[in-house]
Design an enzyme around this catalytic site. Structure first.
Site, mmCIF file in Angstrom:
data_model
loop_
_atom_site.group_PDB
_atom_site.id
_atom_site.type_symbol
_atom_site.label_atom_id
_atom_site.label_comp_id
_atom_site.label_asym_id
_atom_site.label_seq_id
_atom_site.Cartn_x
_atom_site.Cartn_y
_atom_site.Cartn_z
ATOM 1 N N HIS A 46 47.170 -20.438 -7.416
ATOM 2 C CA HIS A 46 46.181 -19.372 -7.210
ATOM 3 C C HIS A 46 45.055 -19.496 -8.231
ATOM 4 O O HIS A 46 45.163 -20.257 -9.191
ATOM 5 C CB HIS A 46 46.856 -18.003 -7.383
ATOM 6 C CG HIS A 46 47.328 -17.776 -8.791
ATOM 7 N ND1 HIS A 46 48.570 -18.168 -9.225
ATOM 8 C CD2 HIS A 46 46.702 -17.250 -9.882
ATOM 9 C CE1 HIS A 46 48.700 -17.888 -10.511
ATOM 10 N NE2 HIS A 46 47.572 -17.327 -10.941
ATOM 11 N N HIS A 128 39.836 -21.466 -11.898
ATOM 12 C CA HIS A 128 40.713 -22.638 -12.012
ATOM 13 C C HIS A 128 42.070 -22.338 -11.401
ATOM 14 O O HIS A 128 42.506 -21.187 -11.383
ATOM 15 C CB HIS A 128 40.880 -23.048 -13.479
ATOM 16 C CG HIS A 128 41.633 -22.039 -14.279
ATOM 17 N ND1 HIS A 128 41.024 -20.950 -14.861
ATOM 18 C CD2 HIS A 128 42.958 -21.918 -14.565
ATOM 19 C CE1 HIS A 128 41.931 -20.216 -15.476
ATOM 20 N NE2 HIS A 128 43.122 -20.789 -15.310
HETATM 21 O O1 3AM Z 1 46.022 -18.107 -13.257
HETATM 22 P P1 3AM Z 1 46.437 -18.601 -14.604
HETATM 23 O O2 3AM Z 1 47.681 -19.438 -14.571
HETATM 24 O O3 3AM Z 1 45.348 -19.205 -15.375
HETATM 25 O O4 3AM Z 1 47.998 -17.079 -17.738
HETATM 26 C C1 3AM Z 1 48.263 -16.079 -16.772
HETATM 27 C C2 3AM Z 1 47.954 -16.534 -15.381
HETATM 28 O O5 3AM Z 1 46.760 -17.283 -15.424
HETATM 29 C C3 3AM Z 1 47.271 -14.955 -16.938
HETATM 30 O O6 3AM Z 1 47.296 -14.280 -15.706
HETATM 31 C C4 3AM Z 1 47.660 -15.200 -14.676
HETATM 32 C C5 3AM Z 1 48.802 -14.657 -13.879
HETATM 33 O O7 3AM Z 1 49.908 -14.447 -14.718
HETATM 34 N N1 3AM Z 1 47.635 -14.035 -18.011
HETATM 35 C C6 3AM Z 1 48.865 -13.712 -18.437
HETATM 36 N N2 3AM Z 1 48.790 -12.842 -19.453
HETATM 37 C C7 3AM Z 1 47.470 -12.602 -19.682
HETATM 38 C C8 3AM Z 1 46.735 -11.800 -20.590
HETATM 39 N N3 3AM Z 1 47.344 -11.022 -21.487
HETATM 40 C C9 3AM Z 1 46.731 -13.381 -18.760
HETATM 41 N N4 3AM Z 1 45.399 -13.377 -18.708
HETATM 42 C C10 3AM Z 1 44.763 -12.587 -19.617
HETATM 43 N N5 3AM Z 1 45.401 -11.819 -20.509
#
Ligand code: 3AM
Length: 180
Positions: A46, A128
């Protein structure tokens, strides 16, 4: 096993259809170098738009209303680069050009969330798709170009389990703003 005591964290995201997902998986396989890196499974691929963290039910309802009120136009996005973030050990597929429409959608979501009292730090979106976690080194170079016409965004609940993140799409909104 899901940890039932964990309420789950919410985020807005773009989820690929089966065609885009298959192409992402094929690309992910083609760039693999580190056997210890953990590929993100197909159903979990995603693009995160806005991360909200843990929310209770009334807040979740208010968040859904914010999304329902948003009017947005179809976003086109070309995924044409692979990146590696050494600190977070993430390998991702992204876009050289970005997407003005996706940035506008994320900005509108932040605006709506602030209106209902959320105090979240607005991050400029770097669209991304995370392909690998726990990557110790850069991936193999492999040129690809995936054209993605984004017609829906969704609200997703994430829970951590021993098997990794488990995602549940709670609701989807289409370009017209209608709930599907
Ligand atoms: O889509 P990606 O994999 O980049 O890294 C987590 C993931 O990102 C991000 O939210 C997405 C779904 O879990 N994520 C997790 N904790 C977070 C936080 N505290 C966060 N993004 C921002 N702040």
């Amino acid at each position: 096993m899901l940890d039932r005591a964990e309420p789950g964290r919410l985020f807005f995201a773009i989820w690929p259809d089966s065609t885009i997902r298959a192409r992402l998986l094929e690309w992910s396989e083609a760039i693999r170098t580190d056997p210890g890196a953990r590929p993100v499974p197909g159903p979990n691929l995603h693009i995160t738009l806005v991360f909200l963290g843990a929310q209770d039910s009334p807040q979740t309802e208010a968040v859904r209303r914010v999304a329902t009120e948003i009017t947005w136009s179809r976003a086109s996005l070309v995924l044409d680069r692979i990146g590696y973030w050494k600190r977070s050990r993430i390998i991702w597929a992204g876009s050289r050009e970005g997407s003005a429409s996706l940035s506008a959608l994320a900005a509108d979501l932040y605006k709506g969330l602030r209106r209902i009292g959320f105090r979240i730090e607005e991050r400029p979106i770097v669209p991304h798709v995370t392909l690998y976690r726990k990557a110790q080194r850069r991936p193999k170079w492999c040129e690809r170009s995936i054209e993605w016409s984004v017609e829906q965004f969704c609200l997703v609940k994430s829970r951590l389990s021993s098997a990794g993140a488990q995602y549940e799409v709670l609701e989807r909104w289409s370009v017209s703003g209608d709930v599907k």
